[in-house]
Scaffold this active site. Structure first.
Site, PDB file in Angstrom:
ATOM      1  N   LYS A  58      -8.448   0.025  -2.177  1.00 38.46           N
ATOM      2  CA  LYS A  58      -7.971  -0.537  -0.906  1.00 38.46           C
ATOM      3  C   LYS A  58      -7.953   0.546   0.174  1.00 38.46           C
ATOM      4  O   LYS A  58      -8.382   0.310   1.315  1.00 38.46           O
ATOM      5  CB  LYS A  58      -6.567  -1.113  -1.101  1.00 38.46           C
ATOM      6  CG  LYS A  58      -5.843  -1.522   0.185  1.00 38.46           C
ATOM      7  CD  LYS A  58      -6.521  -2.696   0.886  1.00 38.46           C
ATOM      8  CE  LYS A  58      -5.839  -3.029   2.208  1.00 38.46           C
ATOM      9  NZ  LYS A  58      -4.457  -3.479   2.062  1.00 38.46           N
ATOM     10  N   THR A  92       0.855  -1.190   0.000  1.00 39.88           N
ATOM     11  CA  THR A  92       0.000   0.000   0.000  1.00 39.88           C
ATOM     12  C   THR A  92       0.887   1.235   0.000  1.00 39.88           C
ATOM     13  O   THR A  92       1.563   1.532   0.987  1.00 39.88           O
ATOM     14  CB  THR A  92      -0.922   0.011   1.238  1.00 39.88           C
ATOM     15  OG1 THR A  92      -1.736  -1.161   1.234  1.00 39.88           O
ATOM     16  CG2 THR A  92      -1.822   1.234   1.223  1.00 39.88           C
TER      17      THR A  92
END
Length: 416
Positions: free
Chosen positions: A174, A100
């Site tokens: 996400k 991420t």
């Protein structure tokens, strides 16, 4: 590469997610080439071979490589460093970034891969603790053709592969999903605090929620009510608004009575119309402006407050009602509580105890502020306005609290 079954997989980074991906791949029969810094990183990963010496070696032995590192710096090094994947990549390799990172980083790495004729996908994953059980959802961003190339490998470690859009869309999805997760955690924390303050065992709250909503549909109900155009129908929002505000006001009232701190509820109440995608309420017609201002004055300072100014005919008083209360206090941008705290801060600089008392009393009778919160505000304002002026602030707040306390019976908590 001759067919889907012969696509070779690689994994760089053998932590919880990367290691789990490697285990799932090995279990599926597509044993991956792997790399991590510790030479024994795969020792406890069933079916996963010993790590190769560098990302470059993984690139040579793979057609699709998952990069499961912690941050952007590591992603840059693994992909574009001296011994990174691109240093040994041939055209047609596909790199799937599982870390991420910020969207600009995704696009930088995508551009870098494109210059080497290497496919690139950004891939958020969840839940990470299911990585070794072929139990994660792969949340992809990138070209459809690139995804199609990598799909056989992705399907060997993910229970579902979802393409969300172009490059960066997987990461954005996400991140948005994480907002729902952690935002709901805060909501649960406040609800638990409120229940506990009322003498309710949090386990009973959990039992009620589990029974009433066993699959968690309520959490995403707002999202599912959106139309095909992605917009919440106006009629739906208007139907929900009175129920939503009534329930939130009840929560605020209970919290004020019990002394529970629920800042998220305050924000949700102030932004209820934005949540339901309702346009800001239009200002009242000129003929109704004065009446609206009187109603807002009562909303701000308590029922009956406006009777003292009705029928005065004084220009200053009329403008106070028609402009200050109808058009400023009545705006949607801040809640009444927000505006009250701002006004309290300004009034504290004047040092007028009687004005402070009026403002503080409004916060008490509307269950926006508890006596303890007002006392805390006095101390905070004293640092900024000076101790002498704060004496007047203290006197006004104390007078409001004394009047308010004398007018109502003590709560169960106060009687303990």
């Amino acid at each position: 590469m001759t067919d889907d079954g012969n696509l070779r997989a690689g994994v760089v980074g053998l932590g919880m997610i990367g290691g789990g991906v490697a285990v799932s791949l090995a279990r599926s029969g597509r044993v991956p080439a792997v790399h991590d810094i510790p030479p024994d990183a795969s020792a406890n990963l069933a079916g996963v071979p010993d790590p190769l010496g560098s990302p470059a070696e993984v690139a040579k032995a793979s057609d699709v490589v998952m990069v499961a590192v912690v941050n952007a710096d590591q992603a840059h090094e693994v992909i574009g460093g001296e011994n990174g994947l691109l240093s040994a990549a041939r055209p047609g390799l596909t790199i799937v970034l599982l870390a991420t990172v910020a969207l600009p980083v995704v696009h930088e790495l995508g551009d870098l891969c494109a210059r080497h004729d290497v496919g690139f996908l950004d891939c958020g994953v969840t839940p990470g603790d299911k990585a070794a059980e072929n139990g994660m959802v792969a949340i992809l961003g990138g070209e459809q053709a690139t995804l199609d190339t990598a799909l056989p490998v992705l399907s060997d470690w993910a229970k579902k592969v979802v393409r969300c859009g172009p490059l960066g869309a997987g990461m954005a999805t996400k991140i948005a999903r994480n907002v729902i997760t952690y935002g709901s955690w805060r909501a649960v924390a406040e609800a638990t605090s409120l229940a506990r303050a009322a003498g309710v065992d949090p386990a009973r709250l959990a039992e009620v929620i589990d029974t009433a909503d066993p699959e968690g549909r309520t959490l995403l109900q707002l999202l599912r009510m959106h139309g095909p155009d992605g917009v919440l129908p106006d009629a739906v929002g208007r139907q929900i608004e009175p129920l939503m505000t009534k329930d939130l006001d009840a929560a605020r009232e209970l919290a004020a009575t019990l002394g529970a701190d629920i800042p998220l509820v305050e924000v949700v109440r102030a932004r209820a119309r934005q949540t339901l995608e309702l346009d800001e309420q239009p200002p009242p017609a000129k003929a109704d402006l004065h009446q609206y201002g009187l109603e807002m004055m009562d909303q701000v300072y308590g029922p009956g407050f406006s009777t003292a100014v009705q029928g005065s005919g004084d220009p200053f008083t009329d403008e106070t009602v028609d402009y200050l209360f109808a058009q400023v206090w009545g705006r949607e941008g801040l809640s009444v509580r927000d505006r009250r705290l701002l006004t309290l801060g300004v009034a504290a600089t004047v040092g007028r105890a009687e004005l402070i008392q009026i403002i503080a009393n409004g916060g008490l009778v509307n269950d926006e502020l508890t006596p303890d919160q007002l006392r805390e505000a006095v101390l905070h304002l004293a640092v900024y306005t000076g101790w002498c002026k704060a004496t007047a602030t203290h006197a006004g707040v104390t007078a409001a609290i004394d009047t308010y306390t004398a007018s109502r019976p003590p709560t169960a908590q106060e009687q303990k």
